[in-house]
Design an enzyme around this catalytic site. Structure first.
Site, short mmCIF file in Angstrom:
data_model
loop_
_atom_site.label_atom_id
_atom_site.label_comp_id
_atom_site.label_asym_id
_atom_site.label_seq_id
_atom_site.Cartn_x
_atom_site.Cartn_y
_atom_site.Cartn_z
CG ASP A 315 -21.49 -26.61 -28.18
OD1 ASP A 315 -21.76 -26.10 -29.27
OD2 ASP A 315 -20.79 -26.05 -27.31
CB THR A 317 -17.04 -24.27 -28.32
OG1 THR A 317 -16.86 -23.91 -29.67
CG2 THR A 317 -16.13 -23.44 -27.43
CG ASP A 553 -19.28 -25.16 -22.65
OD1 ASP A 553 -19.86 -24.85 -23.72
OD2 ASP A 553 -18.05 -25.04 -22.48
#
Length: 797
Positions: A315, A317, A553
């Site tokens: 991912d 970000t 996250d």
């Protein structure tokens, strides 16, 4: 925000709240409930308890076998023939100590990484540990928070909860006051509060979550494979041992004590007792090493699993970029007034009590205007790609605004998208501020919006991301960047980090799994991916035989993390992602991942190596016993001989080899790979040793001949075992050469030092037979080398 009273008792059909304060419990009420035992007392365990560790290491099938044989030898044979029992005691002690050290490491890390829910007590919000929650506590929740107990919603502000991990239902559920909240579910949008109605073991879903996330030493291919091997060894041992006992005690009619000693000498080496120990020690030391790097391994097989990974989905970000962003530019559209636009952005920032990273940047850049009042709000959702709010402005006018992805809010031919594309190509993130003409509760609120401004955000690249991606490339692990952001922007960020490949807009990906898998194999960067798509993409990659790791996250990563072979969460990530991930990087450093991969490869590659050493011994021990029974001769070895051989050619070298660096990616089919080498190796060693023994029986006569025959056979078996060790130790480094040479030197010392000769009952007699034993061992070593090289070529992967 709407609410009902926090202490209400609700009828399941007609909820009728009874008045209790929404400000939560008082300190006295908490103490009263704690005294009654109404606390969330389900223990969050990251490892086995000390008694469980001792039981697991002491009470094993093979320890029972060895223990019985050891007790027998203590009564019927000299001390040196019972040395194998003391070795088992030492091995068991080492296993207990290492796993206890690993437990302490894990427990300390688990405390550091533990999420602390926010509860209202005495009218104030307080963070407490999960185990400190009591019945009727009012718990606040926001995006990414996991419900840790069962409850009923008492406040909701656009609250959407994902219950898919419990019910399988993919769509988030909108919660309103009075609706149930299930433990194990997590918030994907909005916020609110709920009252705890079931805590501790009464919350069934919480029990399931505890079981699912508990640290475990089982359910890995490596351990399953070793268990399979040990099962077969047990079945081979039983008939072989019976035949050996009959032949030595009945047929040969030797002295009872000597027969028992040689029978035990034939049974003991069949047990690969050190293999299980070394596997436990290797895993435990791996946990300790990773713990020092602030890496919490929530499930031990994750070390092994990440070593098998060939595709890692990242991912963007929080993984490739740091969580924070900065507003670098404001591009006005259609002649918009800049002070007014700044006021709108400031009001939007203030309207969301739980802003995401993008909105936090807006909050930092634009202060809230005076006189504006938020009348309604729509929290950001990863599925929608936008948030919104309605305002009563300072001059009395009303307006409704959306802030989100330009390519989602605008038509494909809108000129603003051209400017957005240019900014995305520079790796910048762009948000569109648009005025809505529909109410926020309209399902099509995004239709017909009037674009007002482009908010340009700069993402901070992680300084260690480029090196980590380079490591994966060097290790033949394919990296796939999967993000909800604009594909062009994500591709530009990946390019800055040196990751090349095709960039794909996930909205154009085929829905059919096979076609999606083909597109995923070809592409490298994927943008505008929805949370459900992330999950589908992981499944599509797995359908192609890939072992997939997923990092993330945010709440939009939870479903994919759960389905991936290995889920990796950042320590600062949402509570939900930390709950489902097998590995949590507590220092939020993406650069820790190579250490985890390297640790897993070290464990699996080295255990595969040393398993060959142990099982060659098992095979030749079984074969020698069978040959002794068929030829009706004395078993050639006493326990002390095989204890010496096992220590020098297996025990000591295996310990060092099991902890050595190893970068080779783990390969599947552990049992087949090990037995492919162990069976021919053991057969060659057993046959060569027995040939030497038979020749020695004809060569030596008179009293003391059995000792000379045993010594010649021991020499042949030692030399072949040393050659097996020399092959397994490749490729050589200086310390491996020293290790192998020192084992050989130790055996020479035993042969030339008189008191060691007597202690181990080893003395080479004459010249002819010892040199013949060496020659037979040399021929066997050549055959073994040729055979194993042929196996390497045939089964090369």
């Amino acid at each position: 925000m709407t609410h009902i009273d926090a202490g209400a008792e609700l009828d399941p059909v007609h909820p009728v709240p009874l008045p209790v304060s929404v400000h939560g419990l008082s300190t006295a009420e908490v103490a009263e409930r704690t005294a009654r035992g109404e606390v969330n007392d389900v223990p969050v365990r990251s490892s086995r308890s000390l008694p469980e560790i001792v039981r697991a290491n002491v009470f094993t099938r093979f320890n029972a076998i060895i223990g019985v044989l050891w007790l027998i030898m203590l009564f019927v044979a000299p001390f040196q023939d019972s040395l194998f029992g003391y070795v088992i005691l030492a091995n068991t002690g080492i296993g207990i100590v290492q796993e206890w050290r690993a437990k302490k490491t894990l427990d300390s890390l688990a405390v550091i990484g533990e999420a602390k829910p926010t509860v209202r007590r005495d009218g104030a919000a307080t963070a407490v540990s999960t185990s400190a929650i009591v019945l009727d506590d009012v718990i606040e929740i926001g995006p990414g928070d996991k419900a840790v107990v069962d409850g009923v919603c008492v406040e909701a502000d656009g609250l959407e909860i994902d219950e898919s991990l419990l019910t399988g239902e993919a769509d988030p559920v909108v919660k309103r006051p009075g609706d149930p909240v299930m433990s194990g579910s997590f918030v994907v949008a909005g916020g609110g509060a709920f009252r705890a109605t079931k805590v501790g073991r009464a919350a069934y879903a919480a029990q399931l979550a505890e079981e699912a996330s508990r640290f475990t030493l089982v359910h890995s291919e490596l351990r399953t494979g070793i268990s399979t091997i040990l099962k077969y060894v047990t079945w081979m041992m039983i008939p072989t041992a019976i035949g050996l006992i009959i032949s030595q005690l009945v047929v040969k009619q030797h002295a009872f004590k000597d027969s028992v000693a040689r029978t035990v000498g034939g049974i003991v080496p069949m047990v690969p007792e050190g293999l299980v120990l070394l596997t436990s020690v290797a895993f435990a030391i791996g946990v300790i090493r990773l713990g020092r790097k602030q890496c919490l391994v929530q499930e031990l097989p994750a070390i092994e699993g990440l070593a098998r990974v060939d595709t890692v989905c990242l991912d963007k970000t929080g993984t490739l970029t740091e969580g924070g962003m900065d507003v670098t530019d404001l591009r006005l559209l259609d002649g918009a007034d800049e002070p007014y636009v700044r006021a709108v952005l400031g009001a939007l920032g203030e309207s969301d009590p739980r802003p995401n990273a993008s909105l936090k940047a807006v909050v930092d850049a634009y202060p809230a205007p005076d006189g504006w009042r938020c009348t309604e709000s729509l929290p950001f959702s990863s599925a929608r790609k936008y948030s919104g709010a309605g305002f009563s402005e300072s001059d009395g006018d009303t307006s409704t605004w959306l802030l989100g992805a330009p390519d989602v809010l605008l038509a494909d031919d809108d000129p603003a998208l051209t400017e957005t594309g240019r900014l995305n190509e520079q790796g910048l993130r762009v948000l569109l501020l648009a005025r809505a003409v529909r109410d926020l509760d309209d399902p099509e609120v995004a239709r017909g919006v009037r674009p007002t401004a482009l908010v340009v955000l700069e993402q901070r690249l992680r300084p260690d991301a480029a090196d980590t991606l380079r490591y994966f490339a060097d290790q033949d692990v394919h990296a796939k960047v999967i993000s909800g952001d604009n594909a062009v922007s994500v591709g530009a960020v990946a390019g800055k980090l040196g990751l090349s490949g095709t960039t794909v807009d996930a909205r154009h990906l085929p829905a059919e799994r096979g076609e999606m898998a083909a597109a995923l194999d070809e592409g490298t960067v994927f943008g505008r991916v929805t949370p459900q798509q992330k999950r589908d993409m992981v499944g599509a990659l797995q359908s192609r035989g890939h072992t997939v790791a997923m990092t993330g996250d945010g709440v939009n990563d939870v479903l994919a993390l759960k389905d991936a072979d290995i889920g990796v969460s950042m320590g600062s990530g949402s509570e939900a992602t930390r709950a489902v991930a097998q590995i949590v990087l507590l220092d939020n450093s993406f650069a820790t991942l190579p250490s985890v991969v390297a640790e897993g490869r070290r464990v699996i590659g080295n255990i595969t190596r040393v398993a060959t050493l142990f099982l060659v011994k098992t095979v030749y021990s079984v074969l020698l016993a069978i040959l002794v029974v068929c030829w009706q001769v004395e078993y050639p070895f006493l326990p002390r001989h095989l204890t010496l051989l096992s220590t020098l050619t297996i025990g000591v070298p295996a310990f060092f080899l099991a902890l050595a660096p190893n970068k080779e990616r783990a390969k599947p089919h552990f049992v087949r790979r090990v037995m492919r080498y162990s069976i021919p190796g053991g057969v060659i060693a057993g046959v060569a040793t027995f040939v030497t023994y038979l020749i020695a029986r004809h060569h030596y006569t008179g009293s003391g001949s059995l000792g000379a025959e045993t010594s010649a056979a021991t020499l042949t078996l030692f030399l072949i075992s040393m050659w097996v060790l020399a092959i397994v130790a490749r490729p050589y480094t200086w310390w491996k050469v020293v290790l192998v040479a020192s084992m050989g030197a130790a055996f020479v010392v035993v042969l030339i030092v008189p008191w060691l000769q007597h202690f181990f009952a080893l003395k080479l007699v004459g010249v002819t037979m010892p040199w013949l034993a060496v020659a037979i061992a040399a021929v066997a070593a050549v055959v073994l080398e040729v055979l194993w090289r042929g196996i390497d070529r045939r089964f090369a992967v």
